[in-house]
Enzyme design. Structure first.
Site, PDB file in Angstrom:
ATOM      1  N   CYS A 232     -17.418 100.146  34.355  1.00 34.19           N
ATOM      2  CA  CYS A 232     -17.056 101.565  34.476  1.00 34.19           C
ATOM      3  C   CYS A 232     -16.214 102.066  33.303  1.00 34.19           C
ATOM      4  O   CYS A 232     -16.474 103.146  32.757  1.00 34.19           O
ATOM      5  CB  CYS A 232     -16.357 101.835  35.812  1.00 34.19           C
ATOM      6  SG  CYS A 232     -14.728 101.091  35.992  1.00 34.19           S
ATOM      7  N   HIS A 281     -11.454 102.151  39.298  1.00 36.60           N
ATOM      8  CA  HIS A 281     -12.777 102.694  38.998  1.00 36.60           C
ATOM      9  C   HIS A 281     -12.618 104.108  38.464  1.00 36.60           C
ATOM     10  O   HIS A 281     -11.729 104.855  38.885  1.00 36.60           O
ATOM     11  CB  HIS A 281     -13.664 102.718  40.244  1.00 36.60           C
ATOM     12  CG  HIS A 281     -15.095 103.048  39.945  1.00 36.60           C
ATOM     13  ND1 HIS A 281     -15.968 102.147  39.372  1.00 36.60           N
ATOM     14  CD2 HIS A 281     -15.800 104.200  40.119  1.00 36.60           C
ATOM     15  CE1 HIS A 281     -17.149 102.718  39.209  1.00 36.60           C
ATOM     16  NE2 HIS A 281     -17.081 103.976  39.657  1.00 36.60           N
ATOM     17  N   HIS A 293     -20.854 107.899  36.512  1.00 39.26           N
ATOM     18  CA  HIS A 293     -20.073 106.666  36.396  1.00 39.26           C
ATOM     19  C   HIS A 293     -21.023 105.477  36.328  1.00 39.26           C
ATOM     20  O   HIS A 293     -22.250 105.625  36.404  1.00 39.26           O
ATOM     21  CB  HIS A 293     -19.134 106.526  37.597  1.00 39.26           C
ATOM     22  CG  HIS A 293     -19.860 106.338  38.896  1.00 39.26           C
ATOM     23  ND1 HIS A 293     -19.536 105.367  39.810  1.00 39.26           N
ATOM     24  CD2 HIS A 293     -20.933 106.991  39.450  1.00 39.26           C
ATOM     25  CE1 HIS A 293     -20.334 105.449  40.862  1.00 39.26           C
ATOM     26  NE2 HIS A 293     -21.189 106.419  40.667  1.00 39.26           N
TER      27      HIS A 293
END
Length: 323
Positions: A232, A281, A293
């Site tokens: 990520c 994240h 993402h």
């Protein structure tokens, strides 16, 4: 006593007083008062100027040295270096620039604390908030008045230093703090320049989003930072590097690097707490409750903020500083 005798006696008394203040340190130093008290006491009736010597000159030098304006040794001799430091202090505070420590210069010198701390990136204090407020009034700082010395505060300070011919370190040096405290110019940057910067930021965000969307479908790879596979934060790093902005490598570092916003806007970063406490994240907000993402199951993809999994783990949004 004749008028002539009175004038003569007054001259002798005045000369003795001047000798005690400026030429006879041993007589003054015999008291029990602190250096700061001596410094204040000397200001009651005297001016300190080029050619004077003694403990009160030393006190002036000490004060100017604390403010990083006087760099020579504290020797009690009011020479050219001391005079130049006094002139610089006077310029910073819109005083008459004559190199003489007179009544107004004395009052301004004694108004500063004996020690001052340089403030820099990462500091979180009320003092930082005070300078954010001043920079905001001058239209250099557009962020929250939160006392957090982040990238936006650093950028505002750099711009202020550049405009006012100060060393552009991005830190709140003692000289910069002094300059801000005494700044009478409330105009700062023009409204057009602020708008131009905001327009530039929007263009930058739009470019990043456009590029990010071209990577949809790229697979996931732990530690990946290229189209061969992203994690990520590697995805965020790669996207913004392509748009000319270098960001830190890890989610936590990006979280600390960004500028907190109350509500996510298009191009802001959205953070989530997933497998461990704290930010773990990150994605780019696209608007309308959607974000792009890299997930371990789908790779680069577009998610919904309303999804129960992401909604329950949402931590907040941050904005990346421009440049």
């Amino acid at each position: 006593m004749s008028k002539t005798g009175t004038a003569k006696d007054a001259f002798v008394i005045s000369s003795i007083a001047a000798g005690i203040l400026f030429g006879a340190p041993s007589l003054v130093e015999a008291g029990e008062s602190s250096g700061h008290e001596e410094f204040k006491a000397s200001f009651e009736t005297q001016q300190i100027r080029y050619g004077h010597t003694g403990p009160f000159v030393s006190n002036v030098q000490e004060k100017l040295k604390t403010l990083t304006l006087y760099l020579a040794s504290v020797d009690g001799n009011y020479g050219k270096q001391t005079e130049n430091a006094v002139k610089q202090f006077q310029r910073l505070h819109h005083l008459k620039v004559d190199g003489i420590v007179g009544k107004q210069t004395q009052a301004k010198l004694t108004s500063f604390p004996l020690s001052t701390t340089v403030l820099k990136l990462g500091d979180k204090t009320e003092a930082v908030k005070t300078y954010q407020e001043q920079l905001s009034q001058l239209n250099y700082y557009q962020g929250q008045l939160d006392g957090i010395f982040g990238p936006q505060t650093l950028q505002a300070i750099k711009e202020y230093q550049q405009k006012n011919n100060l060393e552009a370190t991005g830190e709140l040096t003692i000289t910069t703090q002094m300059h801000l405290k005494s700044n009478r110019n409330k105009k700062g940057k023009t409204l057009s320049s602020v708008k131009a910067k905001n327009t530039q930021t929007l263009e930058h965000q739009s470019s990043a989003i456009t590029f990010a969307k071209t990577l949809v479908g790229t697979g996931y790879r732990w530690g990946g930072t290229t189209p061969a596979g992203f994690d990520c934060s590697g995805f965020i790093n790669y996207v913004y590097k392509n748009s000319g902005l270098l960001v830190p490598r890890t989610v936590n570092e990006i979280w600390n690097f960004g500028i907190k916003v109350n509500k996510a806007g298009i191009g802001d970063l959205v953070f989530f707490q997933t497998y461990k406490p704290g930010p773990s994240h990150v994605g780019i907000y696209l608007g309308n409750g959607r974000f792009i993402h890299t997930s371990s199951s789908k790779g680069v993809s577009i998610g919904e903020m309303s999804n129960p999994y992401w909604n329950s783990r949402y931590l907040g949004a941050k904005r990346l500083p421009k440049g």
